[in-house]
Design a protein around this motif. Structure first.
Motif, PDB file in Angstrom:
ATOM      1  N   ALA A 102       0.835  -1.210   0.000  1.00 21.73           N
ATOM      2  CA  ALA A 102       0.000   0.000   0.000  1.00 21.73           C
ATOM      3  C   ALA A 102       0.864   1.252   0.000  1.00 21.73           C
ATOM      4  CB  ALA A 102      -0.931  -0.011   1.216  1.00 21.73           C
ATOM      5  N   ASP A 103       1.940   1.232   0.771  1.00 21.05           N
ATOM      6  CA  ASP A 103       2.851   2.375   0.857  1.00 21.05           C
ATOM      7  C   ASP A 103       3.578   2.582  -0.465  1.00 21.05           C
ATOM      8  OD1 ASP A 103       4.373   4.460   2.146  1.00 21.05           O
ATOM      9  OD2 ASP A 103       6.034   3.048   2.249  1.00 21.05           O
ATOM     10  N   VAL A 104       4.082   1.498  -1.045  1.00 26.21           N
ATOM     11  CA  VAL A 104       4.817   1.593  -2.315  1.00 26.21           C
ATOM     12  C   VAL A 104       3.899   2.079  -3.436  1.00 26.21           C
ATOM     13  CG1 VAL A 104       6.082   0.274  -4.057  1.00 26.21           C
ATOM     14  CG2 VAL A 104       6.440  -0.208  -1.632  1.00 26.21           C
ATOM     15  N   THR A 105       2.690   1.552  -3.491  1.00 20.27           N
ATOM     16  CA  THR A 105       1.762   1.930  -4.553  1.00 20.27           C
ATOM     17  C   THR A 105       1.353   3.391  -4.444  1.00 20.27           C
ATOM     18  OG1 THR A 105       0.923  -0.344  -4.620  1.00 20.27           O
ATOM     19  CG2 THR A 105      -0.436   1.360  -5.648  1.00 20.27           C
ATOM     20  N   GLN A 106       1.072   3.851  -3.220  1.00 25.83           N
ATOM     21  CA  GLN A 106       0.694   5.249  -3.048  1.00 25.83           C
ATOM     22  C   GLN A 106       1.831   6.182  -3.462  1.00 25.83           C
ATOM     23  OE1 GLN A 106      -0.952   6.285   0.763  1.00 25.83           O
ATOM     24  NE2 GLN A 106      -0.669   8.479   0.445  1.00 25.83           N
ATOM     25  N   ARG A 107       3.053   5.834  -3.086  1.00 22.31           N
ATOM     26  CA  ARG A 107       4.192   6.664  -3.476  1.00 22.31           C
ATOM     27  C   ARG A 107       4.352   6.690  -4.989  1.00 22.31           C
ATOM     28  NH1 ARG A 107      10.528   6.225  -1.390  1.00 22.31           N
ATOM     29  NH2 ARG A 107      11.280   7.970  -2.652  1.00 22.31           N
ATOM     30  N   ALA A 108       4.125   5.549  -5.628  1.00 21.73           N
ATOM     31  CA  ALA A 108       4.243   5.490  -7.088  1.00 21.73           C
ATOM     32  C   ALA A 108       3.213   6.400  -7.747  1.00 21.73           C
ATOM     33  CB  ALA A 108       4.060   4.055  -7.571  1.00 21.73           C
ATOM     34  N   TYR A 109       1.976   6.389  -7.242  1.00 18.06           N
ATOM     35  CA  TYR A 109       0.939   7.271  -7.790  1.00 18.06           C
ATOM     36  C   TYR A 109       1.320   8.738  -7.598  1.00 18.06           C
ATOM     37  CZ  TYR A 109      -2.772   3.925  -9.001  1.00 18.06           C
ATOM     38  OH  TYR A 109      -3.513   2.937  -9.602  1.00 18.06           O
ATOM     39  N   GLU A 110       1.750   9.086  -6.382  1.00 18.95           N
ATOM     40  CA  GLU A 110       2.045  10.484  -6.077  1.00 18.95           C
ATOM     41  C   GLU A 110       3.217  11.015  -6.894  1.00 18.95           C
ATOM     42  OE1 GLU A 110       2.707  10.548  -1.894  1.00 18.95           O
ATOM     43  OE2 GLU A 110       0.560  10.566  -1.380  1.00 18.95           O
ATOM     44  N   GLU A 111       4.292  10.240  -7.008  1.00 21.70           N
ATOM     45  CA  GLU A 111       5.490  10.733  -7.681  1.00 21.70           C
ATOM     46  C   GLU A 111       5.465  10.509  -9.188  1.00 21.70           C
ATOM     47  OE1 GLU A 111       9.252  10.137  -5.841  1.00 21.70           O
ATOM     48  OE2 GLU A 111       8.377   9.853  -3.848  1.00 21.70           O
ATOM     49  N   SER A 112       4.404   9.840  -9.682  1.00 19.82           N
ATOM     50  CA  SER A 112       4.247   9.680 -11.129  1.00 19.82           C
ATOM     51  C   SER A 112       3.242  10.667 -11.699  1.00 19.82           C
ATOM     52  CB  SER A 112       3.792   8.247 -11.461  1.00 19.82           C
ATOM     53  OG  SER A 112       4.774   7.309 -11.098  1.00 19.82           O
ATOM     54  N   GLU A 113       2.704  11.505 -10.845  1.00 18.56           N
ATOM     55  CA  GLU A 113       1.727  12.492 -11.303  1.00 18.56           C
ATOM     56  C   GLU A 113       2.403  13.544 -12.183  1.00 18.56           C
ATOM     57  OE1 GLU A 113      -1.540  15.662  -9.466  1.00 18.56           O
ATOM     58  OE2 GLU A 113       0.003  14.773  -8.188  1.00 18.56           O
ATOM     59  N   LEU A 114       1.771  13.859 -13.290  1.00 19.41           N
ATOM     60  CA  LEU A 114       2.297  14.889 -14.181  1.00 19.41           C
ATOM     61  C   LEU A 114       1.860  16.258 -13.670  1.00 19.41           C
ATOM     62  CD1 LEU A 114       3.813  15.567 -16.805  1.00 19.41           C
ATOM     63  CD2 LEU A 114       1.626  15.398 -18.011  1.00 19.41           C
ATOM     64  N   ASN A 115       2.800  17.043 -13.179  1.00 16.71           N
ATOM     65  CA  ASN A 115       2.485  18.369 -12.657  1.00 16.71           C
ATOM     66  C   ASN A 115       3.617  19.328 -13.014  1.00 16.71           C
ATOM     67  OD1 ASN A 115       4.548  17.783 -10.675  1.00 16.71           O
ATOM     68  ND2 ASN A 115       2.990  16.662  -9.513  1.00 16.71           N
ATOM     69  N   TRP A 116       3.422  20.598 -12.650  1.00 16.89           N
ATOM     70  CA  TRP A 116       4.403  21.603 -13.019  1.00 16.89           C
ATOM     71  C   TRP A 116       5.742  21.378 -12.317  1.00 16.89           C
ATOM     72  CZ3 TRP A 116       3.647  24.075 -17.245  1.00 16.89           C
ATOM     73  CH2 TRP A 116       2.360  24.401 -17.664  1.00 16.89           C
ATOM     74  N   THR A 117       5.683  20.873 -11.103  1.00 17.51           N
ATOM     75  CA  THR A 117       6.928  20.615 -10.373  1.00 17.51           C
ATOM     76  C   THR A 117       7.765  19.553 -11.082  1.00 17.51           C
ATOM     77  OG1 THR A 117       5.868  21.204  -8.278  1.00 17.51           O
ATOM     78  CG2 THR A 117       7.898  19.906  -8.161  1.00 17.51           C
ATOM     79  N   TYR A 118       7.097  18.468 -11.506  1.00 18.43           N
ATOM     80  CA  TYR A 118       7.809  17.405 -12.219  1.00 18.43           C
ATOM     81  C   TYR A 118       8.414  17.951 -13.521  1.00 18.43           C
ATOM     82  CZ  TYR A 118       8.726  13.053 -14.703  1.00 18.43           C
ATOM     83  OH  TYR A 118       9.335  12.037 -15.396  1.00 18.43           O
ATOM     84  N   LEU A 119       7.615  18.706 -14.284  1.00 21.58           N
ATOM     85  CA  LEU A 119       8.103  19.251 -15.550  1.00 21.58           C
ATOM     86  C   LEU A 119       9.262  20.229 -15.322  1.00 21.58           C
ATOM     87  CD1 LEU A 119       4.743  19.853 -17.451  1.00 21.58           C
ATOM     88  CD2 LEU A 119       6.419  18.041 -17.847  1.00 21.58           C
ATOM     89  N   ALA A 120       9.180  20.989 -14.233  1.00 22.88           N
ATOM     90  CA  ALA A 120      10.256  21.942 -13.945  1.00 22.88           C
ATOM     91  C   ALA A 120      11.561  21.214 -13.640  1.00 22.88           C
ATOM     92  CB  ALA A 120       9.849  22.831 -12.766  1.00 22.88           C
ATOM     93  N   PHE A 121      11.494  20.182 -12.792  1.00 22.14           N
ATOM     94  CA  PHE A 121      12.708  19.428 -12.471  1.00 22.14           C
ATOM     95  C   PHE A 121      13.272  18.731 -13.714  1.00 22.14           C
ATOM     96  CE2 PHE A 121      11.550  19.609  -7.895  1.00 22.14           C
ATOM     97  CZ  PHE A 121      12.782  19.993  -7.402  1.00 22.14           C
ATOM     98  N   MET A 122      12.389  18.157 -14.544  1.00 21.63           N
ATOM     99  CA  MET A 122      12.858  17.489 -15.765  1.00 21.63           C
ATOM    100  C   MET A 122      13.545  18.480 -16.694  1.00 21.63           C
ATOM    101  SD  MET A 122      12.747  14.243 -16.282  1.00 21.63           S
ATOM    102  CE  MET A 122      12.869  14.181 -18.052  1.00 21.63           C
ATOM    103  N   THR A 123      12.937  19.638 -16.856  1.00 21.32           N
ATOM    104  CA  THR A 123      13.499  20.642 -17.762  1.00 21.32           C
ATOM    105  C   THR A 123      14.831  21.175 -17.236  1.00 21.32           C
ATOM    106  OG1 THR A 123      11.277  21.294 -18.483  1.00 21.32           O
ATOM    107  CG2 THR A 123      13.072  22.845 -18.888  1.00 21.32           C
ATOM    108  N   LEU A 124      14.877  21.493 -15.944  1.00 14.81           N
ATOM    109  CA  LEU A 124      16.119  22.005 -15.363  1.00 14.81           C
ATOM    110  C   LEU A 124      17.234  20.970 -15.437  1.00 14.81           C
ATOM    111  CD1 LEU A 124      14.654  23.841 -12.229  1.00 14.81           C
ATOM    112  CD2 LEU A 124      15.612  24.904 -14.294  1.00 14.81           C
TER     113      LEU A 124
END
Length: 321
Positions: A102-124
């Motif tokens: 349950a812990d691993v799956t929830q973390r996977a959902y949260e950190e796989s979400e496409l958001n501005w923070t993720y795009l910013a880190f990827m771009t930088l």
């Protein structure tokens, strides 16, 4: 040790307590009736050995608690309890090896979400990798690898396959495709601007780069390193030991390859584009395969352990009766 707080409707409370009562993996069990206002019901607090957490969560799920109440799972980092020690000792396996799905799956959902923070880190990270390639700096390449946020979505693809979570697979795949697409596009624009200003010349991209030429020169070792790194990364994500995760980021050539693709597009250098794209595909493929295999093995091992735990608990209850 895991602390589980359960909010349950009154009509399910007794059944919830039966799940934990007299189980050798439980070190503490308490209930406060009528304490929860939203959702309305009772609060059950229980401390269980990490190795047995999945069995309890599966039984709570079968009882319908998640639909009618809540379940909070919190790792207990420090505890002083003779009963807690005995519960850990009685439960098969090692706490550090246990996977709380349950812990691993929830973390996977949260950190796989496409958001501005993720795009910013990827771009930088991709921009930093592009600069590292231009000045042939291995230090900046390592920095770009660590900054990149792509590992968890890649691991989530393997988790989705093992746990049969189609929605998670779609979310992670979309995040990876859009993330790399946006990062490469913006890095290409930045490279074109730098070229127009005369900051970067064609020789900077095509000339000798002994420190970073591995980025566009994939071989069998690229795939092998990705497999080993992903296996280590998944173990870090699923176990109680997370110290090796930063080493995984430094081992895989995903973000640097994306940065070199951007430079290749900006300067029209075909072999840089194809070599780096192949490097990117090899690394992601190796990581997905290794992630899936590692999680599949862990699931198989803990399924067998869960059966042994149930038998041990049944024998303990029978002996007590």
């Amino acid at each position: 040790m895991q602390h589980v707080r359960i909010t349950t409707p009154p009509e399910l409370t007794d059944q919830v307590l039966e799940i934990f009562a007299d189980d050798p993996a439980v070190s503490q069990l308490s209930v406060v009736r009528g304490a929860s206002l939203h959702p309305a019901g009772d609060i059950v607090d229980v401390d269980v050995a990490r190795e047995a957490a999945n069995d309890f969560l599966d039984r709570l799920d079968a009882l319908g608690v998640p639909e009618r109440g809540t379940i909070h799972i919190v790792p207990v980092t420090s505890w002083v309890s003779r009963e807690g020690y005995e519960a850990e000792r009685r439960t098969p396996g090692a706490s550090a090896d246990a996977v709380v799905w349950a812990d691993v799956t929830q973390r996977a959902y949260e950190e796989s979400e496409l958001n501005w923070t993720y795009l910013a880190f990827m771009t930088l990270a991709t921009l930093l990798a592009s600069i590292a390639i231009v000045i042939d700096s291995q230090v900046l390449v390592v920095g770009a690898m660590v900054l990149g946020p792509e590992f968890v979505p890649i691991a989530a693809l393997g988790l989705a396959a093992v746990r049969r979570r189609g929605a998670l697979f779609r979310i992670a795949a979309r995040t990876l495709l859009v993330g790399f697409g946006v990062a490469i596009t913006l890095a290409t624009v930045a490279a074109l601007v730098a070229r127009a200003l005369g900051w970067v010349a064609l020789d900077d991209v095509t000339g000798p780069r002994p420190g970073t030429d591995f980025i566009y020169s994939p071989d069998k070792w690229s795939f092998i390193v990705a497999v080993i790194a992903a296996a280590a990364g998944v173990l870090s994500l699923t176990s109680a030991k997370v110290g090796g995760l930063s080493g995984v980021f430094i081992s895989v050539t995903t973000v640097p390859a994306a940065g070199n693709v951007a430079l290749g597009i900006a300067f029209g250098v075909g072999h840089e584009i194809t070599g780096s794209a192949l490097q990117l595909v090899l690394n992601i493929s190796g990581m997905v395969v290794a992630g899936w295999a590692t999680l599949a093995v862990q699931q198989a091992l803990w399924t067998r352990r869960s059966v042994r735990e149930a038998r041990a608990a049944s024998r303990a209850r029978a002996t007590k009766d």
